[in-house]
Write an enzyme that holds these catalytic residues in place. Structure first.
Site, PDB file in Angstrom:
ATOM      1  N   LYS A 185       0.873  -1.177   0.000  1.00 31.03           N
ATOM      2  CA  LYS A 185       0.000   0.000   0.000  1.00 31.03           C
ATOM      3  C   LYS A 185       0.906   1.221   0.000  1.00 31.03           C
ATOM      4  O   LYS A 185       1.621   1.490   0.956  1.00 31.03           O
ATOM      5  CB  LYS A 185      -0.931   0.060   1.209  1.00 31.03           C
ATOM      6  CG  LYS A 185      -1.998   1.127   0.925  1.00 31.03           C
ATOM      7  CD  LYS A 185      -2.648   1.724   2.133  1.00 31.03           C
ATOM      8  CE  LYS A 185      -1.859   2.713   2.898  1.00 31.03           C
ATOM      9  NZ  LYS A 185      -1.542   3.990   2.196  1.00 31.03           N
ATOM     10  N   GLU A 260       8.880  -0.687  11.660  1.00 28.70           N
ATOM     11  CA  GLU A 260       9.941   0.311  11.440  1.00 28.70           C
ATOM     12  C   GLU A 260       9.322   1.675  11.705  1.00 28.70           C
ATOM     13  O   GLU A 260       8.614   2.214  10.850  1.00 28.70           O
ATOM     14  CB  GLU A 260      10.451   0.231   9.990  1.00 28.70           C
ATOM     15  CG  GLU A 260      11.226  -1.022   9.663  1.00 28.70           C
ATOM     16  CD  GLU A 260      12.657  -1.004  10.207  1.00 28.70           C
ATOM     17  OE1 GLU A 260      13.046  -0.021  10.872  1.00 28.70           O
ATOM     18  OE2 GLU A 260      13.363  -1.986   9.977  1.00 28.70           O
ATOM     19  N   CYS A 294      13.623   9.105   8.906  1.00 31.92           N
ATOM     20  CA  CYS A 294      13.375   8.516  10.231  1.00 31.92           C
ATOM     21  C   CYS A 294      14.633   8.523  11.082  1.00 31.92           C
ATOM     22  O   CYS A 294      14.577   8.721  12.283  1.00 31.92           O
ATOM     23  CB  CYS A 294      12.857   7.088  10.079  1.00 31.92           C
ATOM     24  SG  CYS A 294      13.936   6.077   9.059  1.00 31.92           S
ATOM     25  N   GLU A 391       9.376  13.516  17.745  1.00 32.86           N
ATOM     26  CA  GLU A 391       9.826  13.527  16.361  1.00 32.86           C
ATOM     27  C   GLU A 391       9.140  14.674  15.617  1.00 32.86           C
ATOM     28  O   GLU A 391       7.918  14.730  15.557  1.00 32.86           O
ATOM     29  CB  GLU A 391       9.471  12.190  15.693  1.00 32.86           C
ATOM     30  CG  GLU A 391      10.077  12.062  14.319  1.00 32.86           C
ATOM     31  CD  GLU A 391       9.691  10.765  13.612  1.00 32.86           C
ATOM     32  OE1 GLU A 391       8.512  10.380  13.675  1.00 32.86           O
ATOM     33  OE2 GLU A 391      10.574  10.150  12.998  1.00 32.86           O
TER      34      GLU A 391
HETATM   35  P1  NAD Z   1       2.162   7.405   8.798  1.00 28.93           P
HETATM   36  O1  NAD Z   1       2.230   6.497   9.972  1.00 28.93           O
HETATM   37  O2  NAD Z   1       1.222   8.547   8.836  1.00 28.93           O
HETATM   38  O3  NAD Z   1       1.772   6.572   7.483  1.00 28.93           O
HETATM   39  C1  NAD Z   1       2.552   5.462   7.053  1.00 28.93           C
HETATM   40  C2  NAD Z   1       1.680   4.592   6.161  1.00 28.93           C
HETATM   41  O4  NAD Z   1       0.649   4.029   6.962  1.00 28.93           O
HETATM   42  C3  NAD Z   1       0.983   5.333   5.013  1.00 28.93           C
HETATM   43  O5  NAD Z   1       0.981   4.511   3.866  1.00 28.93           O
HETATM   44  C4  NAD Z   1      -0.427   5.504   5.543  1.00 28.93           C
HETATM   45  O6  NAD Z   1      -1.403   5.629   4.545  1.00 28.93           O
HETATM   46  C5  NAD Z   1      -0.600   4.200   6.309  1.00 28.93           C
HETATM   47  N1  NAD Z   1      -1.666   4.203   7.305  1.00 28.93           N
HETATM   48  C6  NAD Z   1      -2.120   5.238   8.042  1.00 28.93           C
HETATM   49  N2  NAD Z   1      -3.116   4.819   8.860  1.00 28.93           N
HETATM   50  C7  NAD Z   1      -3.282   3.503   8.620  1.00 28.93           C
HETATM   51  C8  NAD Z   1      -4.153   2.510   9.152  1.00 28.93           C
HETATM   52  N3  NAD Z   1      -5.062   2.789  10.078  1.00 28.93           N
HETATM   53  N4  NAD Z   1      -4.039   1.263   8.680  1.00 28.93           N
HETATM   54  C9  NAD Z   1      -3.117   0.942   7.748  1.00 28.93           C
HETATM   55  N5  NAD Z   1      -2.272   1.836   7.201  1.00 28.93           N
HETATM   56  C10 NAD Z   1      -2.345   3.106   7.634  1.00 28.93           C
HETATM   57  O7  NAD Z   1       3.653   7.879   8.525  1.00 28.93           O
HETATM   58  P2  NAD Z   1       4.154   8.917   7.426  1.00 28.93           P
HETATM   59  O8  NAD Z   1       3.767  10.282   7.853  1.00 28.93           O
HETATM   60  O9  NAD Z   1       3.784   8.436   6.065  1.00 28.93           O
HETATM   61  O10 NAD Z   1       5.748   8.723   7.540  1.00 28.93           O
HETATM   62  C11 NAD Z   1       6.512   9.364   8.490  1.00 28.93           C
HETATM   63  C12 NAD Z   1       6.820   8.442   9.654  1.00 28.93           C
HETATM   64  O11 NAD Z   1       7.449   7.249   9.168  1.00 28.93           O
HETATM   65  C13 NAD Z   1       7.813   9.041  10.621  1.00 28.93           C
HETATM   66  O12 NAD Z   1       7.425   8.753  11.934  1.00 28.93           O
HETATM   67  C14 NAD Z   1       9.120   8.323  10.277  1.00 28.93           C
HETATM   68  O13 NAD Z   1      10.066   8.296  11.319  1.00 28.93           O
HETATM   69  C15 NAD Z   1       8.624   6.965   9.922  1.00 28.93           C
HETATM   70  N6  NAD Z   1       9.590   6.241   9.100  1.00 28.93           N
HETATM   71  C16 NAD Z   1      10.278   5.176   9.639  1.00 28.93           C
HETATM   72  C17 NAD Z   1      11.245   4.512   8.879  1.00 28.93           C
HETATM   73  C18 NAD Z   1      12.020   3.341   9.417  1.00 28.93           C
HETATM   74  O14 NAD Z   1      12.591   2.597   8.627  1.00 28.93           O
HETATM   75  N7  NAD Z   1      12.077   3.149  10.725  1.00 28.93           N
HETATM   76  C19 NAD Z   1      11.489   4.934   7.562  1.00 28.93           C
HETATM   77  C20 NAD Z   1      10.761   6.014   7.057  1.00 28.93           C
HETATM   78  C21 NAD Z   1       9.818   6.657   7.825  1.00 28.93           C
END
Ligand code: NAD
Length: 489
Positions: A185, A260, A294, A391
């Site tokens: 997704k 992650e 991240c 963050e």
């Molecule tokens: P987010 O949690 O808002 O969204 C991540 C994904 O989850 C998106 O595809 C979103 O549509 C989906 N999502 C949201 N609600 C959902 C639900 N209820 N059910 C299923 N899927 C759902 O995060 P973001 O704003 O897209 O990304 C930023 C965050 O990601 C930051 O906290 C960053 O640190 C983290 N991140 C972590 C890593 C890692 O490898 N540890 C890498 C990149 C980003």
């Protein structure tokens, strides 16, 4: 003279979902508008997947996983297929670069690198697909006992917007190498490059249904996917709050997860360093991709003996960083969306209102279109303030002073997160002492982001669990089966 803007337009095309080897509209015929964060203009529309599309994707993934084509594919043939995916991604590098420059805001050179970095995941894990070997376990003369690694089945990959293609490639490559079926997704913000992964898979001859790509909102397509009764593994990369929702849904069906999540990572700077080099490295650590990483170096903990000199050189360099669209290769490119810009701005405003010393930036760029935020530096002793613990996920650095090494480690480890950490020193003894005490799945010594596809990456504490990258990531995608055979009386 050639008009640069003409060169950086996306090709006219309909962006669709990739389900069962076919490019399809969402069942509800709805779309998601894709915006260029550098101009605030809509640049594309992509088919919006909803719950009914999720059902279809799970159904075809299950069929693919159980089909003779996928089950009988030898590990060596999977390797060859993955090398083809890598080559196709490289072949699509210009289109990928345009997509990530325009829908994500990345510098064109960084966006181009995303294509090659993603291809590298497929070649690295393609090379390992035929090397995952089980064990033979001695049970005495009357038995033969051995273990095999079996794929889970239908794996779900929920991808964030900050490095969409590379993060999708990171987990999809492992899942394919081990013989799983895949549903990705992609994020509703910045989905286009992940769609091009579908194109690479199609061109590489991946069997129908083995890799499926849906674009949808988290609250409908995402939620439907993680709650589906017929999935076998969730790989989630995203925020802590969404991570909690994923785990809650997964617990209902006992679905294993790789998590992650976010970070608030700190580098410790001892007084024996070269200030010139370390300030350059810190600037790369926090301001690359405008801090939307991240594992960004969002905190730096500097010894009091060099604190003033360090801050003054750092701020001088930060004020010279250029701000503008990724197509023009600026140092600071836009934040991904208007909503995210507001969130970063809120964090900084609160810090200023609470009296945290603001040394640079702290506000949006008002006189140009796009979601630009100035590179920002705060300095504070208050290590418990939200700006120092939460963050922000933007170009915002917090600097703290320290005197004793133990104090520096305590500050570095003093947030709920534990993704990565770093230390700068000329002393090997201090580096080892400090690296051994820092929380985090990865510790950088004298270079933030040192490492690569080969080095395991993942969180401790609230930054998650499971390791991606490196050889050990493959074990997230398989289950051990033991086979014990009685061969004699
Ligand atoms: P987010 O949690 O808002 O969204 C991540 C994904 O989850 C998106 O595809 C979103 O549509 C989906 N999502 C949201 N609600 C959902 C639900 N209820 N059910 C299923 N899927 C759902 O995060 P973001 O704003 O897209 O990304 C930023 C965050 O990601 C930051 O906290 C960053 O640190 C983290 N991140 C972590 C890593 C890692 O490898 N540890 C890498 C990149 C980003």
């Amino acid at each position: 003279m050639e008009n640069v803007d003409v060169m950086i337009q996306l090709p006219e095309k309909k962006w669709l979902n990739y389900i069962g080897g076919k490019w399809v509209e969402g069942a509800g015929n709805r779309t998601i508008e894709v915006e260029n964060p550098a101009t605030e203009e809509t640049i594309a529309e992509i088919a919006r997947a909803e719950a009914v599309d999720v059902d279809r994707a799970v159904e075809v993934s299950r069929q693919a996983f159980e089909s003779e084509t996928v089950r009988n594919m030898s590990p060596r043939d999977r390797s060859e297929m993955m090398f083809r995916i890598a080559r196709e991604l490289e072949g699509l590098s210009e289109e990928i670069a345009l997509a990530e420059c325009l829908d994500n805001g990345k510098r064109l050179s960084d966006a181009r690198h995303q294509a090659f970095a993603s291809a590298r995941y497929f070649s690295y894990y393609g090379g390992l697909a035929d090397k995952l070997e089980g064990r033979s376990i001695p049970l005495g003369n009357r038995y033969v006992d051995y273990t095999v690694y079996e794929p889970y089945g239908v794996t779900v990959h929920i991808v964030p917007w900050n490095y969409p293609l590379q993060i999708a490639a990171r987990s999809v490559s492992c899942a394919v190498a081990t013989g799983n079926a895949v549903i990705v997704k992609s994020p509703a913000v910045s989905p286009l490059s992940v769609s091009l992964l579908g194109e690479a898979c199609e061109k590489a001859g991946v069997p129908e249904g083995m890799v499926n790509i849906l674009c949808g909102h988290g609250e409908d397509a995402g939620q439907a996917l993680i709650s589906h009764g017929d999935i076998d593994l969730i790989v989630f990369t995203g925020s802590l709050e969404t991570g909690k929702r994923i785990l809650h849904a997964a617990s209902q069906n006992i679905i294993p997860c790789v998590m992650e999540l976010g970070g608030k990572s700190a580098g410790i700077v001892y007084p024996d360093v070269d200030i010139e080099n370390v300030t350059d490295d810190v600037i790369k650590g926090i301001f690359s991709n405008s801090g939307q990483i991240c594992s960004a170096e969002s905190r730096v903990i500097v010894h009091r003996d060099i604190y003033d000199a360090f801050i003054s050189r750092l701020v001088e360099k930060v004020q010279k960083l250029s701000i503008g669209p990724g197509k023009d290769e600026h140092d600071i490119t836009p934040l991904v969306s208007g909503g995210h810009l507001e969130s970063v701005e809120r964090h900084c405003r609160r810090a200023e209102e609470d009296g945290v010393a603001l040394l640079a930036g702290g506000e949006r760029v008002a006189d140009i279109p796009g979601y630009f935020f100035k590179p920002t530096v705060f300095s504070t002793h208050d290590t418990g303030h939200p700006i120092a613990c939460e963050e922000v996920f933007g170009p915002v650095l917090v600097v703290h002073p320290f005197t004793e090494a133990e104090e520096a480690v305590e500050i570095a480890n003093g947030t709920p997160y534990g993704l990565v950490a770093g230390v700068y020193t000329d002393s090997l003894k201090k580096a080892l002492w400090t690296a051994g005490r820092l929380n985090g799945g990865q510790v950088f010594v004298n270079e933030w982001y040192a490492g690569g596809v080969e080095t395991p990456f993942g969180g401790t504490k609230r930054s998650g669990y499971g390791r991606e990258k490196g050889q050990e990531a493959l074990f997230n995608y398989v289950q051990t089966k033991n086979i014990a055979i009685r061969i004699g009386d």
